[in-house]
Motif scaffolding. Sequence first.
Motif, PDB file in Angstrom:
ATOM      1  N   PRO B 395       0.823  -1.222   0.000  1.00 49.78           N
ATOM      2  CA  PRO B 395       0.000   0.000   0.000  1.00 49.78           C
ATOM      3  C   PRO B 395       0.853   1.265   0.000  1.00 49.78           C
ATOM      4  CG  PRO B 395      -0.865  -1.558   1.586  1.00 49.78           C
ATOM      5  CD  PRO B 395       0.444  -2.112   1.091  1.00 49.78           C
ATOM      6  N   GLY B 396       1.962   1.238   0.741  1.00 46.52           N
ATOM      7  CA  GLY B 396       2.839   2.404   0.780  1.00 46.52           C
ATOM      8  C   GLY B 396       3.398   2.729  -0.595  1.00 46.52           C
ATOM      9  N   THR B 398       2.143   1.907  -3.451  1.00 53.43           N
ATOM     10  CA  THR B 398       1.061   2.388  -4.304  1.00 53.43           C
ATOM     11  C   THR B 398       0.783   3.867  -4.068  1.00 53.43           C
ATOM     12  OG1 THR B 398       0.114   0.223  -3.931  1.00 53.43           O
ATOM     13  CG2 THR B 398      -1.252   1.816  -5.076  1.00 53.43           C
ATOM     14  N   MET B 399       0.724   4.240  -2.791  1.00 52.36           N
ATOM     15  CA  MET B 399       0.391   5.635  -2.475  1.00 52.36           C
ATOM     16  C   MET B 399       1.496   6.572  -2.953  1.00 52.36           C
ATOM     17  SD  MET B 399      -2.490   5.332  -1.274  1.00 52.36           S
ATOM     18  CE  MET B 399      -3.243   3.769  -1.498  1.00 52.36           C
ATOM     19  N   ILE B 400       2.756   6.143  -2.815  1.00 56.14           N
ATOM     20  CA  ILE B 400       3.858   6.983  -3.304  1.00 56.14           C
ATOM     21  C   ILE B 400       3.771   7.120  -4.829  1.00 56.14           C
ATOM     22  CG2 ILE B 400       6.369   7.175  -3.492  1.00 56.14           C
ATOM     23  CD1 ILE B 400       6.563   5.760  -0.806  1.00 56.14           C
ATOM     24  N   PHE B 402       1.064   7.056  -6.609  1.00 58.50           N
ATOM     25  CA  PHE B 402      -0.037   7.976  -6.917  1.00 58.50           C
ATOM     26  C   PHE B 402       0.419   9.419  -6.754  1.00 58.50           C
ATOM     27  CE2 PHE B 402      -4.240   6.306  -7.831  1.00 58.50           C
ATOM     28  CZ  PHE B 402      -4.019   4.953  -7.739  1.00 58.50           C
ATOM     29  N   VAL B 403       1.102   9.701  -5.630  1.00 59.73           N
ATOM     30  CA  VAL B 403       1.550  11.079  -5.412  1.00 59.73           C
ATOM     31  C   VAL B 403       2.504  11.502  -6.527  1.00 59.73           C
ATOM     32  CG1 VAL B 403       2.872  12.575  -3.884  1.00 59.73           C
ATOM     33  CG2 VAL B 403       1.225  10.996  -2.937  1.00 59.73           C
TER      34      VAL B 403
END
Lengths: 162, 501
Positions: B395-396, B398-400, B402-403
């Motif tokens: 998840p980490g 993925t979120m990076i 996206f940003v």
Amino acid sequence: MASDRIFGLVCLITAVAYIAAATQIQTNLFSGEFLPKLFPLLIGGVAALCSLTIMFKPDPDPDWPIGRTWAAMGVAVLVLCIYAVMITPLGFILPTAIAAGILSYQISPNVKPAIAAGIGLSLGLFVLFKFALGLGNIVAYKVPTAAKLWDAISILIPFVGH
Amino acid sequence: MDILANLALGFSVALSPFTLFLAVCGCFLGTIIGALPGLGPSNGVAILIPITFTLGLDATSALVLMTSVYYGAMYGGRISSILLNIPGDEPALMTTLDGYPMAKQGRAGDALVLSGVASFVGALLATVGLMLLAPTLARVAFFFGPAEYFALYLLAFCTLGGMASNNQAKAALAACMGLGIAMIGVDSSSGLPRLTGGNLHLFDGIDFLVAIVGLFAIAEVFFFIESHGKGSSIGVKLDKVRIPWKDIMATKWTMLRASGVGFIAGILPGAGASLGSFLAYMTEKSIAGEKGGFGTGVPKGVAAPEAGNNSAAGGALVPMLTLGVPGSGTTAVLLALLMTLNITPGPTLFTEKADVVWGLIASLLIANVVLLLMNVPMVKIFVKILSVPAWVLLPGVTMISFVGIYSLSGSYFDLLLMVGFGVLGYILRKLDVPTVPVILGILLGGKMEDALRRAMTLSDGDPIYLFSSPIAIGLWVAAIAGFVAPMFLRGVLKKPPAVTD
């Protein structure tokens, strides 16, 4: 066998559609009549040939996941899509906490660690991006209005969004 | 001594306190990225490119940072290969064959240090080779016209498809996908949109970073959902880490030979580090013979693929910098980085932007030394990082991602496209379709078409022009041979089976 045949067929249809689209490419005096179409047509042709080869000489099937796993992956895709449109009206922290939490649960189905992972990742990354890397404008949090929320979610609904 | 003068120029660019700090950060970050299972050099660098871009670093600093991350990830890949039996990326596969058995014998520390030294030797020799060979090749590249460039791009796709995959048709189809995607957008000569379907978001074309991050990083999430993050626990114990001088001395010739083999494999466009580590391992195995005990955890079996792998990674920079044709997935990502920084690789790079090229080479040397110094004492810290559970890590990541992609254009459309590429990447990898040709196609599609168009304009539409010079004919022959030959060699070049518990 079957997977490759279906994959080949899908690619063949795409390739033919691509060739059809390539013949419709608009041209003008500067580009000449044929040059903008040439390379796309070549690509489409080679792709169609490859698709046919795959259809007639398929490899053995891979180990596809079972039904429940497909459902989990479907949920993950949906969550990521909603996250993608929500990050503009809602900002970084809230959508990230929810999306990261759900993804975490999909990988390892334990509720409490997943919630902790979601909140921890969201706040941790927020601090990292805003204070360590100075990207505050990208991860800013926002207070949305109902109209903006609807605007964002309607992107995902076919024929309604823009 | 042209080279020494150039190298001095490079060090004067790359050796400031700030760039050194960036090199150390990059090496540390890169080793972690490489060590984490599921994150290799390609996706690690891909995720970081947009973020580096938004940080507003200048070209040299960004280049130093990212090359340190790249080399660091190549180093770090061996940690998970040796301790977990999970290769971080494909080139690290050969390291598991002897590294994991060696770790199970209780010599995990020795294996880690030895592979670190082997990586250092391979990367150092390859960087020296790069310095000697690249300027010469850059001079040859001045003879290249549009016909030669078209054949060269074709060669890259053919060898990549031929060597790096199990099914030629699938590799070629993947290349077509990438090339087809590259055609989308406003046509440069007519100024009219092509193949956009009237969608305004597509007028700018599809950014290769969106595709790279989607295919490499987002797709990984689906694989972890499928496996539920299993199989990432450390099965072997790591005791006190010492420097195994005896093993290092015993494997010095192995390292040198493997570096040479790896470097040559790396230079071939499209072949890259996987072939380098494979050939290095197989060469050493046949030299050692039956008595060598390859596959049971011998030091030579650890040193050879690591030296070959890192040397090939350096060798792959030769065609990338001089001709703009990357030799592997990771160099494709580095090419993407250069293009993001508005540096166009090619023969003119060495004359017009000498400070950038030699700064890059100097930063490779710096990164290499930093990594060696960092890896021996700090290997325990990196091993600790391996115990980050997949349900936090993925998840980490993925979120990076996206940003990073969101910071490029601030548009939801790129994010949705990235998720789409993630799904595509999962399906393609399941069906054994390589994803690297897709990336290469998106990166090179515009240039390949440009070469073809200029050739057609020069010759007034005569296709014979494409075969009009000896260089072009040579490249066409090599391309066809590179595509066809592996079909017959597949039986000979069989990969040894992976070690199972």
